[in-house]
Design a protein around this motif. Structure first.
Motif, mmCIF file in Angstrom:
data_model
loop_
_atom_site.group_PDB
_atom_site.id
_atom_site.type_symbol
_atom_site.label_atom_id
_atom_site.label_comp_id
_atom_site.label_asym_id
_atom_site.label_seq_id
_atom_site.Cartn_x
_atom_site.Cartn_y
_atom_site.Cartn_z
ATOM 1 N N LEU A 150 10.275 -8.736 -18.561
ATOM 2 C CA LEU A 150 9.884 -8.490 -17.179
ATOM 3 C C LEU A 150 10.079 -7.017 -16.848
ATOM 4 O O LEU A 150 11.032 -6.391 -17.320
ATOM 5 N N TYR A 151 9.204 -6.508 -16.013
ATOM 6 C CA TYR A 151 9.338 -5.126 -15.555
ATOM 7 C C TYR A 151 10.463 -5.058 -14.523
ATOM 8 O O TYR A 151 10.406 -5.698 -13.470
ATOM 9 N N SER A 152 11.507 -4.294 -14.824
ATOM 10 C CA SER A 152 12.714 -4.278 -13.995
ATOM 11 C C SER A 152 12.447 -3.745 -12.591
ATOM 12 O O SER A 152 13.108 -4.146 -11.633
ATOM 13 N N GLY A 153 11.486 -2.847 -12.446
ATOM 14 C CA GLY A 153 11.188 -2.284 -11.128
ATOM 15 C C GLY A 153 10.739 -3.331 -10.125
ATOM 16 O O GLY A 153 11.071 -3.247 -8.933
ATOM 17 N N ASP A 154 10.015 -4.350 -10.587
ATOM 18 C CA ASP A 154 9.565 -5.416 -9.683
ATOM 19 C C ASP A 154 10.743 -6.246 -9.176
ATOM 20 O O ASP A 154 10.774 -6.661 -8.019
ATOM 21 N N LEU A 155 11.720 -6.494 -10.048
ATOM 22 C CA LEU A 155 12.895 -7.264 -9.624
ATOM 23 C C LEU A 155 13.753 -6.455 -8.656
ATOM 24 O O LEU A 155 14.340 -7.032 -7.724
ATOM 25 N N LEU A 156 13.827 -5.149 -8.842
ATOM 26 C CA LEU A 156 14.568 -4.308 -7.899
ATOM 27 C C LEU A 156 13.922 -4.351 -6.513
ATOM 28 O O LEU A 156 14.621 -4.414 -5.495
ATOM 29 N N ARG A 157 12.626 -4.325 -6.462
ATOM 30 C CA ARG A 157 11.929 -4.411 -5.169
ATOM 31 C C ARG A 157 12.180 -5.764 -4.497
ATOM 32 O O ARG A 157 12.349 -5.845 -3.277
ATOM 33 N N PHE A 158 12.235 -6.821 -5.293
ATOM 34 C CA PHE A 158 12.533 -8.145 -4.745
ATOM 35 C C PHE A 158 13.946 -8.188 -4.173
ATOM 36 O O PHE A 158 14.178 -8.724 -3.085
ATOM 37 N N ASN A 160 15.668 -5.746 -3.019
ATOM 38 C CA ASN A 160 15.737 -4.911 -1.824
ATOM 39 C C ASN A 160 15.432 -5.723 -0.562
ATOM 40 O O ASN A 160 16.020 -5.492 0.494
ATOM 41 N N LYS A 161 14.545 -6.688 -0.689
ATOM 42 C CA LYS A 161 14.186 -7.519 0.452
ATOM 43 C C LYS A 161 15.272 -8.545 0.776
ATOM 44 O O LYS A 161 15.349 -9.043 1.895
ATOM 45 N N ARG A 162 16.102 -8.878 -0.208
ATOM 46 C CA ARG A 162 17.147 -9.890 -0.022
ATOM 47 C C ARG A 162 18.534 -9.286 0.241
ATOM 48 O O ARG A 162 19.499 -10.017 0.404
ATOM 49 N N LYS A 163 18.635 -7.987 0.263
ATOM 50 C CA LYS A 163 19.940 -7.336 0.405
ATOM 51 C C LYS A 163 20.499 -7.572 1.809
ATOM 52 O O LYS A 163 19.896 -7.174 2.800
ATOM 53 N N PRO A 164 21.675 -8.229 1.924
ATOM 54 C CA PRO A 164 22.284 -8.467 3.238
ATOM 55 C C PRO A 164 22.668 -7.175 3.945
ATOM 56 O O PRO A 164 22.893 -6.138 3.308
ATOM 57 N N LYS A 165 22.764 -7.231 5.254
ATOM 58 C CA LYS A 165 23.030 -6.032 6.055
ATOM 59 C C LYS A 165 24.424 -5.451 5.794
ATOM 60 O O LYS A 165 24.639 -4.255 5.962
ATOM 61 N N ASP A 166 25.389 -6.311 5.416
ATOM 62 C CA ASP A 166 26.746 -5.814 5.201
ATOM 63 C C ASP A 166 27.014 -5.426 3.749
ATOM 64 O O ASP A 166 28.150 -5.166 3.368
ATOM 65 N N ASN A 184 11.775 0.890 -24.413
ATOM 66 C CA ASN A 184 11.403 -0.359 -25.065
ATOM 67 C C ASN A 184 12.074 -1.559 -24.424
ATOM 68 O O ASN A 184 11.501 -2.639 -24.315
ATOM 69 N N PHE A 185 13.331 -1.390 -24.004
ATOM 70 C CA PHE A 185 14.070 -2.435 -23.301
ATOM 71 C C PHE A 185 15.221 -1.778 -22.565
ATOM 72 O O PHE A 185 15.541 -0.610 -22.779
ATOM 73 N N VAL A 186 15.862 -2.532 -21.697
ATOM 74 C CA VAL A 186 17.030 -2.032 -20.989
ATOM 75 C C VAL A 186 17.951 -3.213 -20.707
ATOM 76 O O VAL A 186 17.488 -4.316 -20.411
ATOM 77 N N PHE A 187 19.272 -3.006 -20.898
ATOM 78 C CA PHE A 187 20.230 -4.054 -20.551
ATOM 79 C C PHE A 187 20.261 -4.254 -19.040
ATOM 80 O O PHE A 187 20.402 -5.371 -18.551
ATOM 81 N N GLY A 188 20.144 -3.149 -18.302
ATOM 82 C CA GLY A 188 20.159 -3.220 -16.843
ATOM 83 C C GLY A 188 19.604 -1.935 -16.259
ATOM 84 O O GLY A 188 19.472 -0.917 -16.948
ATOM 85 N N GLN A 189 19.267 -1.982 -14.975
ATOM 86 C CA GLN A 189 18.750 -0.801 -14.294
ATOM 87 C C GLN A 189 19.212 -0.837 -12.846
ATOM 88 O O GLN A 189 19.310 -1.910 -12.239
ATOM 89 N N THR A 190 19.494 0.338 -12.291
ATOM 90 C CA THR A 190 19.987 0.417 -10.917
ATOM 91 C C THR A 190 19.190 1.432 -10.115
ATOM 92 O O THR A 190 18.528 2.309 -10.662
ATOM 93 N N SER A 191 19.292 1.287 -8.799
ATOM 94 C CA SER A 191 18.784 2.287 -7.867
ATOM 95 C C SER A 191 19.970 2.793 -7.072
ATOM 96 O O SER A 191 20.525 2.067 -6.236
ATOM 97 N N LEU A 192 20.385 4.027 -7.344
ATOM 98 C CA LEU A 192 21.563 4.598 -6.693
ATOM 99 C C LEU A 192 21.355 4.728 -5.195
ATOM 100 O O LEU A 192 22.238 4.381 -4.400
ATOM 101 N N THR A 193 20.201 5.207 -4.785
ATOM 102 C CA THR A 193 19.966 5.464 -3.359
ATOM 103 C C THR A 193 19.818 4.185 -2.554
ATOM 104 O O THR A 193 20.168 4.138 -1.374
ATOM 105 N N GLU A 194 19.324 3.104 -3.200
ATOM 106 C CA GLU A 194 19.101 1.846 -2.480
ATOM 107 C C GLU A 194 20.239 0.847 -2.647
ATOM 108 O O GLU A 194 20.263 -0.188 -1.979
ATOM 109 N N GLY A 195 21.173 1.112 -3.543
ATOM 110 C CA GLY A 195 22.285 0.191 -3.764
ATOM 111 C C GLY A 195 21.846 -1.130 -4.350
ATOM 112 O O GLY A 195 22.253 -2.201 -3.884
ATOM 113 N N MET A 196 21.023 -1.085 -5.400
ATOM 114 C CA MET A 196 20.525 -2.297 -6.037
ATOM 115 C C MET A 196 20.624 -2.146 -7.551
ATOM 116 O O MET A 196 20.526 -1.040 -8.084
#
Length: 285
Positions: A150-158, A160-166, A184-196
């Motif tokens: 799976l493309y990790s960027g799509d899961l990060l966007r998903f 972002n929509k579910r991230k609770p306010k607190d 080729n692959f990644v164990f994990g990926q993060t977005s520093l600015t979005e906290g995901m």
């Protein structure tokens, strides 16, 4: 096997900054905290060990040097800090994707949340129930492994929509292999600015998915602890054995400890205050 053992003074430089205000910040901490960090620089340290290199394909071979010292960390304008209304780490268990040839494995992640609570002692850690990703996700069959990815960027966007306010951050778990744009692959990926962040257990051996697999919690906690620390602004560690070391293959990932090295521990201390209290926590890793 090669052991990368840096001299004490080379390790002290990234820990105690040459910048006067940051050096004063270090010396203001109580003696017990400075002792934990300072003792970790010595060759005979019990808590912290030098890096071992077993294969030419190890991550450290391609990344032998870097400026990942405390000063560069503290000066990073994009590093994240917790606040009174944003101090909860959310773990989104089992991101399920509706693909006809996808095998899923349900895991409630309670043990992972408990260990994450000890690792980030002082912060609240909560789990979210499994969820099906209803939006379209780009996927492919890897030409080398022939595994579904799976493309990790799509899961990060998903997420972002579910991230609770607190939330300070939200971390998603999937049992399907991931790939970013540039690799080729990644164990994990993060977005520093979005906290995901999102990470996958798909690269672990098949026994990982058995209910009584003894190594599951260690492997999951290692990956989760690494990904969350990235969202605090920490970068891959090149100094001593540390959960923040990079990994280019599974065997290398398995060698990493569950703990932070002294330089990375000092970075996290400056963000959330963990050193002495952290080692008083039950089941601390």
């Amino acid at each position: 096997m090669e052991v990368i053992e840096h001299p004490v003074e080379k390790l002290r430089a990234p820990l105690v900054s040459s910048r006067r205000d940051l050096a004063e910040r270090y010396w203001q901490y109580i003696k017990k905290e400075r002792k934990v960090l300072g003792d970790g620089l010595r060759p005979n340290s019990v808590l912290f060990r030098p890096i071992s290199v077993l294969f030419d394909s190890d991550w450290i071979r391609a990344n032998p040097e870097g400026s990942h010292d405390f000063q560069s960390f503290f000066s990073n304008l994009y590093r994240s800090l917790t606040s009174k209304g944003h101090n909860t780490i959310y773990i989104q268990t089992d991101l399920l994707v509706r693909l006809v040839f996808t095998k899923t494995c349900m895991w409630n992640g309670c043990g992972l949340a408990a260990l994450s609570g000890s690792f980030y002692y002082g912060l609240v850690v909560k789990t979210l129930p499994p969820v099906t990703v209803s939006t379209g996700c780009i996927y492919r069959v890897n030409s080398y492994s022939h595994n579904l990815q799976l493309y990790s960027g799509d899961l990060l966007r998903f997420l972002n929509k579910r991230k609770p306010k607190d939330a300070f951050c939200i971390v998603g778990i999937t049992m399907i292999d991931l790939y970013p744009k540039e690799s080729n692959f990644v164990f994990g990926q993060t977005s520093l600015t979005e906290g995901m962040g999102v990470f996958s257990f798909a690269k672990y051996d098949d026994n990982f998915f058995c209910h009584n697999y003894a190594g599951r919690l260690k492997k999951g906690s290692n990956c989760c602890g690494h990904e969350i620390a990235l969202m605090f602004g920490l970068k891959p560690c090149q100094w001593l054995q540390c959960v923040m070391q990079g990994s280019d293959h599974l065997e290398e990932s398995d060698r990493h400890p569950l703990s932070l090295g002294p330089i990375c521990l000092w970075k996290l201390q400056s963000s959330v205050g963990l050193i002495t209290d952290r080692y008083k926590a039950p089941h601390v890793v």
